[in-house]
Design a protein around this motif. Structure first.
Motif, short mmCIF file in Angstrom:
data_model
loop_
_atom_site.label_atom_id
_atom_site.label_comp_id
_atom_site.label_asym_id
_atom_site.label_seq_id
_atom_site.Cartn_x
_atom_site.Cartn_y
_atom_site.Cartn_z
N GLU A 1 0.85 -1.19 0.00
CA GLU A 1 0.00 0.00 0.00
C GLU A 1 0.88 1.23 0.00
O GLU A 1 1.86 1.31 0.73
CB GLU A 1 -0.91 0.02 1.23
N SER A 2 0.51 2.17 -0.81
CA SER A 2 1.26 3.43 -0.89
C SER A 2 0.89 4.30 0.30
O SER A 2 -0.17 4.15 0.90
CB SER A 2 0.92 4.10 -2.22
N SER A 3 1.78 5.24 0.64
CA SER A 3 1.48 6.14 1.76
C SER A 3 0.36 7.11 1.39
O SER A 3 -0.24 7.72 2.26
CB SER A 3 2.74 6.91 2.16
N LEU A 4 0.06 7.28 0.11
CA LEU A 4 -1.03 8.16 -0.32
C LEU A 4 -2.37 7.44 -0.36
O LEU A 4 -3.39 8.07 -0.56
CB LEU A 4 -0.74 8.74 -1.71
N ALA A 5 -2.37 6.16 -0.17
CA ALA A 5 -3.60 5.39 -0.27
C ALA A 5 -4.70 5.90 0.65
O ALA A 5 -5.84 6.06 0.22
CB ALA A 5 -3.33 3.92 -0.03
N PRO A 6 -4.42 6.22 1.94
CA PRO A 6 -5.51 6.73 2.79
C PRO A 6 -6.06 8.05 2.26
O PRO A 6 -7.25 8.30 2.34
CB PRO A 6 -4.86 6.91 4.15
N PHE A 7 -5.18 8.89 1.71
CA PHE A 7 -5.64 10.18 1.19
C PHE A 7 -6.58 9.98 0.00
O PHE A 7 -7.64 10.56 -0.07
CB PHE A 7 -4.43 11.03 0.76
N TRP A 8 -6.19 9.15 -0.92
CA TRP A 8 -7.01 8.94 -2.12
C TRP A 8 -8.28 8.17 -1.82
O TRP A 8 -9.26 8.28 -2.53
CB TRP A 8 -6.21 8.23 -3.21
N SER A 9 -8.24 7.39 -0.78
CA SER A 9 -9.44 6.63 -0.45
C SER A 9 -10.46 7.47 0.31
O SER A 9 -11.59 7.07 0.48
CB SER A 9 -9.07 5.38 0.35
N SER A 10 -10.03 8.68 0.76
CA SER A 10 -10.96 9.58 1.47
C SER A 10 -12.01 10.10 0.50
O SER A 10 -11.76 10.25 -0.69
CB SER A 10 -10.22 10.77 2.06
N SER A 11 -13.14 10.41 1.03
CA SER A 11 -14.17 10.99 0.19
C SER A 11 -13.91 12.47 0.00
O SER A 11 -13.16 13.10 0.75
CB SER A 11 -15.54 10.76 0.82
N TRP A 12 -14.53 13.07 -1.00
CA TRP A 12 -14.34 14.49 -1.27
C TRP A 12 -14.84 15.35 -0.11
O TRP A 12 -14.29 16.41 0.17
CB TRP A 12 -15.05 14.90 -2.56
N SER A 13 -15.84 14.89 0.58
CA SER A 13 -16.34 15.67 1.72
C SER A 13 -15.29 15.76 2.83
O SER A 13 -15.17 16.78 3.50
CB SER A 13 -17.65 15.09 2.25
N ASP A 14 -14.51 14.68 3.02
CA ASP A 14 -13.43 14.74 4.01
C ASP A 14 -12.36 15.74 3.60
O ASP A 14 -11.82 16.48 4.42
CB ASP A 14 -12.80 13.35 4.20
N ILE A 15 -12.05 15.77 2.32
CA ILE A 15 -11.04 16.70 1.81
C ILE A 15 -11.54 18.13 1.94
O ILE A 15 -10.81 19.02 2.42
CB ILE A 15 -10.70 16.37 0.33
N ASP A 16 -12.79 18.36 1.59
CA ASP A 16 -13.37 19.70 1.73
C ASP A 16 -13.36 20.14 3.19
O ASP A 16 -13.05 21.30 3.50
CB ASP A 16 -14.82 19.72 1.21
#
Length: 158
Positions: free
Chosen positions: A9-24
């Motif tokens: 698993e890449s270290s970015l995997a949790p970031f990309w797996s987050s939903s857009w609402s979490d990012i917002d």
């Protein structure tokens, strides 16, 4: 026996797996934190230029302009008149200095006004008169074609 390849698993995997609402939500929290941090700095605001309040009165054969210009002397006032406008500018600067043994006190003040007033009818620019009394500038602008003053009628409020 064949071994299955292990998926890393890449270290970015949790970031990309987050939903857009979490990012917002994360971006909004960052924005709020930045606003909070910058609100602690003292704010610098520019002083506002005082506006010369005035009344324009249509007296039928002339316009009368009464303008408040406190702190201004008549030598500091400039009037420019065209057939259909009046431009008033005034500026007064004052400096004082007091020197004593242990201190130096300097004070400066600056007052300025600027206003352009369009006239609804043409005026005779050569016959304009102005007078300054107690901080009130009174300007008389004769009309080139006088108009009839409307008669007033009282109306009762019910």
């Amino acid at each position: 026996m064949a071994t299955k390849p292990v998926k890393k698993e890449s270290s970015l995997a949790p970031f990309w797996s987050s939903s857009w609402s979490d990012i917002d939500r994360s971006i909004e929290n960052l924005r709020k934190d930045m606003e909070k941090a910058f609100s602690l700095f003292p704010s610098i605001s520019m002083p506002k230029m005082p506006e010369a309040s005035c009344d324009v009165i249509d007296e039928g054969n002339q316009f009368r302009v009464k303008m408040d210009v406190p702190g201004i002397q008549k030598k500091d006032i400039k009037l420019n008149v065209t057939d259909n406008s009046l431009e008033v500018s005034a500026e007064h600067k004052e400096e004082s200095e007091e020197k004593k043994k242990n201190y130096l006190r300097k004070e400066r003040s600056h007052v300025s006004y600027y206003r352009t007033l369009p006239m609804s009818e043409n005026v005779v620019s050569g016959k304009v008169k102005a007078k300054l009394t107690d901080g009130v500038l009174d300007i008389t602008l004769p009309k080139s074609k006088p108009t009839k003053v409307q008669a007033k009628k009282s109306v009762s409020v019910q």
